[in-house]
Write a protein that holds these residues in place. Sequence first.
Motif, PDB file in Angstrom:
ATOM      1  N   ARG A 223     -15.868   6.487 -39.216  1.00 17.95           N
ATOM      2  CA  ARG A 223     -16.713   7.268 -38.306  1.00 17.95           C
ATOM      3  C   ARG A 223     -18.180   6.880 -38.443  1.00 17.95           C
ATOM      4  NH1 ARG A 223     -17.564  13.184 -40.237  1.00 17.95           N
ATOM      5  NH2 ARG A 223     -18.652  11.875 -41.751  1.00 17.95           N
ATOM      6  N   ASP A 224     -18.642   6.725 -39.669  1.00 17.57           N
ATOM      7  CA  ASP A 224     -20.048   6.367 -39.889  1.00 17.57           C
ATOM      8  C   ASP A 224     -20.342   4.937 -39.422  1.00 17.57           C
ATOM      9  OD1 ASP A 224     -20.310   8.873 -40.957  1.00 17.57           O
ATOM     10  OD2 ASP A 224     -20.335   8.203 -43.049  1.00 17.57           O
ATOM     11  N   ILE A 225     -19.395   4.025 -39.672  1.00 15.55           N
ATOM     12  CA  ILE A 225     -19.576   2.643 -39.220  1.00 15.55           C
ATOM     13  C   ILE A 225     -19.592   2.575 -37.703  1.00 15.55           C
ATOM     14  CG2 ILE A 225     -18.508   0.360 -39.131  1.00 15.55           C
ATOM     15  CD1 ILE A 225     -17.522   0.775 -41.956  1.00 15.55           C
ATOM     16  N   ARG A 226     -18.709   3.324 -37.066  1.00 19.55           N
ATOM     17  CA  ARG A 226     -18.665   3.319 -35.602  1.00 19.55           C
ATOM     18  C   ARG A 226     -20.014   3.744 -35.012  1.00 19.55           C
ATOM     19  NH1 ARG A 226     -17.011   1.176 -30.864  1.00 19.55           N
ATOM     20  NH2 ARG A 226     -16.915   2.739 -29.224  1.00 19.55           N
ATOM     21  N   THR A 227     -20.677   4.667 -35.656  1.00 22.72           N
ATOM     22  CA  THR A 227     -21.992   5.099 -35.175  1.00 22.72           C
ATOM     23  C   THR A 227     -22.976   3.934 -35.191  1.00 22.72           C
ATOM     24  OG1 THR A 227     -21.609   7.371 -35.912  1.00 22.72           O
ATOM     25  CG2 THR A 227     -23.894   6.705 -35.564  1.00 22.72           C
ATOM     26  N   LEU A 228     -23.031   3.191 -36.306  1.00 27.72           N
ATOM     27  CA  LEU A 228     -23.910   2.020 -36.350  1.00 27.72           C
ATOM     28  C   LEU A 228     -23.477   0.989 -35.317  1.00 27.72           C
ATOM     29  CD1 LEU A 228     -26.157   0.275 -37.627  1.00 27.72           C
ATOM     30  CD2 LEU A 228     -24.412  -0.606 -39.211  1.00 27.72           C
ATOM     31  N   ASP A 229     -22.191   0.767 -35.196  1.00 29.32           N
ATOM     32  CA  ASP A 229     -21.656  -0.218 -34.263  1.00 29.32           C
ATOM     33  C   ASP A 229     -22.193   0.020 -32.849  1.00 29.32           C
ATOM     34  OD1 ASP A 229     -19.981  -2.468 -33.861  1.00 29.32           O
ATOM     35  OD2 ASP A 229     -18.363  -1.210 -33.123  1.00 29.32           O
ATOM     36  N   MET A 230     -22.207   1.275 -32.434  1.00 24.44           N
ATOM     37  CA  MET A 230     -22.650   1.587 -31.073  1.00 24.44           C
ATOM     38  C   MET A 230     -24.170   1.737 -30.973  1.00 24.44           C
ATOM     39  SD  MET A 230     -20.102   1.307 -29.169  1.00 24.44           S
ATOM     40  CE  MET A 230     -20.602   2.084 -27.630  1.00 24.44           C
TER      41      MET A 230
END
Length: 287
Positions: A223-230
């Motif tokens: 979830r935290d990585i997805r935030t950076l990804d976007m």
Amino acid sequence: MTITLSPAEWTSYKTAHRTRVDLLLADHMERRKRREPHPVEDFLFTYYPTRPNQLRVWHPGPGVRLLGATEYDGRRGYRYVDGAASVDPAEVERRADSIQWIRRLLAATADRQPQFGCFGLHEWAMVYRTADVRHQAWPLRLGVEGTDRVVESHKVACSHFDAFRFFTSAARPLNVLQPTRESQPVLEQGGCLHANMDLYKWACKLMPFTPSELVLDCFELARDIRTLDMRASPYDLAGLGYTAVRIETPAGKAEYAAAQRGFAARARPLRHRLVELCDRLHASMPR
């Protein structure tokens, strides 16, 4: 070594697990009731196939007997013997090839030197020279031409097959690597955001053998990585409160690489825990 838990013990673990899941998924479940899509967080429930109701089921992992746990009697992956439920070795054996493949991938990734120079350009390559963008409700921060210029002015070096396969046909030849499913254990590396998000996928693939605490630890990382990804993507998500990581600038590149290193450090022990789980499962198979 086998641990036996009384009904009071394992039901307390189950309750605590469900409370943690419900807190993690509260916003998603509220949006789902309103049929309100979310371009960042929905990914965890659309790209990854595990449903919220599956996450709410508590799994103790191998080497644990649950006294009086009749609710696990007949549940796939479990056996109920002498008044206690535990992981079924026959089911572990049936899935031996899958467990071994996952272990090989995770161990190879853990042993490889992480790379931190991709700057999230995979998301840009997915919209390069096309009008068919995935999140059409959200504008491109630099517009179509500006987005294309970012791709063309950078070295695109994506090592992750499941990101690369979504590149546009015009972007694929620009990538310095041409990942395939077969080359995944050779190319995947621990600096990659998607490889680290996928720890959640592998934890779920190994269910019901994966202890639920480990599944949720991997979920939180994803979830935290997805935030950076976007935030580092070409989309303008300011309307949702996300500040862009402007990877087209030196400052943005530095910010992205620093966050990558932090996620790689968080992922490392989780990857090792999954490898250890695979080894325990292999050791539990009938000889």
